[in-house]
Enzyme design. Structure first.
Site, PDB file in Angstrom:
ATOM      1  N   TYR A  59       3.995  -4.880   9.885  1.00 14.35           N
ATOM      2  CA  TYR A  59       3.707  -3.483   9.517  1.00 14.35           C
ATOM      3  C   TYR A  59       4.931  -2.730  10.544  1.00 14.35           C
ATOM      4  CZ  TYR A  59      -1.049  -4.241   7.820  1.00 14.35           C
ATOM      5  OH  TYR A  59      -1.951  -4.444   6.976  1.00 14.35           O
ATOM      6  N   HIS A  81       0.828  -1.418  -0.058  1.00 20.64           N
ATOM      7  CA  HIS A  81       0.086   0.055   0.015  1.00 20.64           C
ATOM      8  C   HIS A  81       0.848   1.289  -0.071  1.00 20.64           C
ATOM      9  CE1 HIS A  81      -3.873  -2.379   0.965  1.00 20.64           C
ATOM     10  NE2 HIS A  81      -3.083  -3.182   1.355  1.00 20.64           N
TER      11      HIS A  81
HETATM   12  C1  HEM Z   1      -0.289 -11.405   6.367  1.00 21.69           C
HETATM   13  C2  HEM Z   1      -1.018 -10.787   5.811  1.00 21.69           C
HETATM   14  C3  HEM Z   1      -0.781  -9.240   5.445  1.00 21.69           C
HETATM   15  C4  HEM Z   1       0.712  -8.678   5.397  1.00 21.69           C
HETATM   16  C5  HEM Z   1       1.890  -9.480   5.356  1.00 21.69           C
HETATM   17  C6  HEM Z   1       0.547  -7.237   5.070  1.00 21.69           C
HETATM   18  C7  HEM Z   1       1.570  -6.449   4.916  1.00 21.69           C
HETATM   19  C8  HEM Z   1       1.366  -5.065   4.861  1.00 21.69           C
HETATM   20  C9  HEM Z   1       2.598  -4.007   5.029  1.00 21.69           C
HETATM   21  C10 HEM Z   1       3.706  -4.439   5.182  1.00 21.69           C
HETATM   22  C11 HEM Z   1       2.015  -2.831   4.906  1.00 21.69           C
HETATM   23  C12 HEM Z   1       2.615  -1.210   5.082  1.00 21.69           C
HETATM   24  C13 HEM Z   1       2.702  -1.037   6.744  1.00 21.69           C
HETATM   25  C14 HEM Z   1       3.488   0.357   6.939  1.00 21.69           C
HETATM   26  O1  HEM Z   1       4.756   0.501   6.470  1.00 21.69           O
HETATM   27  O2  HEM Z   1       2.919   1.084   7.871  1.00 21.69           O
HETATM   28  C15 HEM Z   1       0.588  -2.997   4.848  1.00 21.69           C
HETATM   29  C16 HEM Z   1      -0.393  -1.748   4.791  1.00 21.69           C
HETATM   30  C17 HEM Z   1      -1.571  -2.183   4.741  1.00 21.69           C
HETATM   31  N1  HEM Z   1      -2.485  -3.302   4.589  1.00 21.69           N
HETATM   32 FE1  HEM Z   1      -1.544  -4.910   4.982  1.00 21.69          FE
HETATM   33  N2  HEM Z   1      -0.712  -7.008   4.919  1.00 21.69           N
HETATM   34  C18 HEM Z   1      -1.476  -8.182   5.214  1.00 21.69           C
HETATM   35  C19 HEM Z   1      -2.933  -8.225   5.280  1.00 21.69           C
HETATM   36  C20 HEM Z   1      -4.001  -7.298   5.187  1.00 21.69           C
HETATM   37  C21 HEM Z   1      -5.292  -7.528   5.446  1.00 21.69           C
HETATM   38  C22 HEM Z   1      -5.858  -8.741   5.642  1.00 21.69           C
HETATM   39  C23 HEM Z   1      -5.509  -6.176   5.025  1.00 21.69           C
HETATM   40  C24 HEM Z   1      -7.304  -5.720   5.117  1.00 21.69           C
HETATM   41  C25 HEM Z   1      -8.187  -6.307   5.621  1.00 21.69           C
HETATM   42  C26 HEM Z   1      -4.605  -5.222   5.036  1.00 21.69           C
HETATM   43  C27 HEM Z   1      -4.856  -3.729   4.534  1.00 21.69           C
HETATM   44  C28 HEM Z   1      -3.693  -2.778   4.394  1.00 21.69           C
HETATM   45  C29 HEM Z   1      -3.941  -1.608   4.246  1.00 21.69           C
HETATM   46  C30 HEM Z   1      -5.235  -0.779   4.330  1.00 21.69           C
HETATM   47  C31 HEM Z   1      -2.669  -0.807   4.254  1.00 21.69           C
HETATM   48  C32 HEM Z   1      -2.289   0.345   4.295  1.00 21.69           C
HETATM   49  C33 HEM Z   1      -2.290   1.122   5.591  1.00 21.69           C
HETATM   50  C34 HEM Z   1      -1.695   2.472   5.676  1.00 21.69           C
HETATM   51  O3  HEM Z   1      -2.033   3.387   5.000  1.00 21.69           O
HETATM   52  O4  HEM Z   1      -0.548   2.740   6.334  1.00 21.69           O
HETATM   53  N3  HEM Z   1      -3.466  -5.751   5.000  1.00 21.69           N
HETATM   54  N4  HEM Z   1       0.198  -4.221   4.770  1.00 21.69           N
END
Ligand code: HEM
Length: 347
Positions: free
Chosen positions: A324, A59
């Site tokens: 995260y 994202h």
């Molecule tokens: C094991 C599964 C997942 C992994 C490894 C993962 C990994 C990540 C990582 C590394 C980030 C960046 C975090 C940061 O630097 O602040 C991120 C952001 C995000 N993830 Fe995931 N994610 C997973 C599952 C999900 C799920 C299930 C959802 C929604 C239901 C989701 C929604 C989001 C959203 C909306 C962001 C952006 C948030 C922001 O604006 O900082 N992710 N994810």
């Protein structure tokens, strides 16, 4: 002190140091190379050319906003979280696109996201990160990792086919991605928690819930072909203009699980007739560029929860929290590359 006693004490100290070293080695994954670690999860998200320094590892493209959560008071039936008491609470958020490339064209993003932090007096916070699909493509963090690995096997076009063959939820997700309408605005998108959480009310009653932010704006569907013709930053430009003209709103609706519902598996949609409680309105009143906005340095960790909410048997929030944190550590250590206002650091 007799020599034997000194030797015994030294042996005791050595044992403690060895124990601490073993704990560190285990935590780092050195003793169990097959174990899935947060570092491996984050590494698996990197594009072939490597992660883009200074940006979120997933994202990566997004835009910040501020606003309020206007609670109706109805949420107190389910949770004693202070932001469910009738009132207005400050919000910091981020609209975003799934994917590791902050330069991706907006029209190519199938999955759109919403990061939120709702603050209540006394330091209580509710952080959440939601997406627009109605269910997740895989059932466990291990499967999420395996999916990234299959996707990275450019040398083996069958890797993804084989993964899909053994994971029906990925095929269903593909069908959703191919058929669900695209909107031309973040303001028209519905954002779903997908993961479940346990809410506890003032009477001490527990309920397992998921939630959705449902847009007030009517959806105007746009074809994928038309979206690809649009400006690569059309979503950002549109939301800036739209919010400048009028605040944009979403209703927050909680869905309560019945006994026996699949609370641990975000690929499983709960039946439509489950109890729903409309608990208030998200009002987005000001949009800011990531470089100027205060969401850049926030981690929308889904396990940062107020009293009255806790994680459920769904394994994702804990895995996401750990991943995260790794992404946050990496991108903040690369601060010189992160989005910054053009004047910052200049005389
Ligand atoms: C094991 C599964 C997942 C992994 C490894 C993962 C990994 C990540 C990582 C590394 C980030 C960046 C975090 C940061 O630097 O602040 C991120 C952001 C995000 N993830 Fe995931 N994610 C997973 C599952 C999900 C799920 C299930 C959802 C929604 C239901 C989701 C929604 C989001 C959203 C909306 C962001 C952006 C948030 C922001 O604006 O900082 N992710 N994810």
């Amino acid at each position: 002190m007799p020599g034997g006693a000194i030797a015994a004490r030294l042996a005791g100290i050595a044992l403690i140091v060895a124990g601490a070293a073993a704990t560190f080695a285990y935590t780092a994954g050195w003793l169990t190379p097959a174990r899935l670690t947060p570092d491996k999860l984050v590494d698996s998200l990197a594009p072939p050319g490597g992660a883009v320094a200074g940006f979120r590892r997933n994202h990566a493209k997004g835009i910040c906003f501020t606003g309020t959560f206007e609670a109706s008071g109805a949420g107190t039936a389910l949770s004693r979280a202070p932001m469910f008491a009738a009132g207005s609470y400050p919000v910091t958020g981020r609209f975003n696109l799934a994917g590791p490339d902050p330069r991706m064209a907006d029209g190519t993003g199938r999955v759109r996201g919403l990061g939120l932090r709702i603050q209540a007096p006394g330091g209580q916070e509710w952080r959440a990160a939601m997406i627009n699909p109605p269910f997740f493509p895989v059932a466990t963090p291990q499967d999420f990792y395996a999916l990234q690995q299959a996707g990275a096997r450019k040398d083996d076009p069958n890797a993804m086919k084989q993964f899909a063959a053994s994971h029906p939820s990925l095929r269903e997700f593909g069908a959703w991605a191919a058929s669900a309408p695209f909107t031309s605005s973040y303001a028209e998108d519905r954002f779903n928690s997908l993961n479940s959480f346990v809410f506890t009310n003032a009477q001490g009653q527990d309920q397992t819930v998921r939630w959705s932010f449902i847009p007030a704006a009517a959806m105007v569907a746009v074809s994928p072909e038309e979206l690809k013709q649009r400006d690569p930053d059309f979503l950002r430009k549109e939301i800036v203009q739209r919010v400048a003209a009028a605040p944009q709103k979403w209703r927050l609706v909680l869905t309560v699980a019945n006994p026996g519902d699949h609370t641990a598996d975000p690929t499983r949609v709960w039946p439509e007739d489950r109890r729903k409680v409309d608990v208030g309105t998200l009002v987005v009143s000001k949009v800011q560029a990531e470089a100027d906005g205060n969401c850049r340095d926030l981690n929308f960790d889904p396990t940062v929860l107020p009293v009255g909410m806790r994680t459920s048997n769904d394994p994702f929030p804990a895995a996401r929290s750990a991943a995260y944190a790794v992404s946050y550590d990496r991108r903040t250590a690369e601060a010189k590359d992160s989005p910054r206002p053009p004047t910052e650091g200049k005389p």
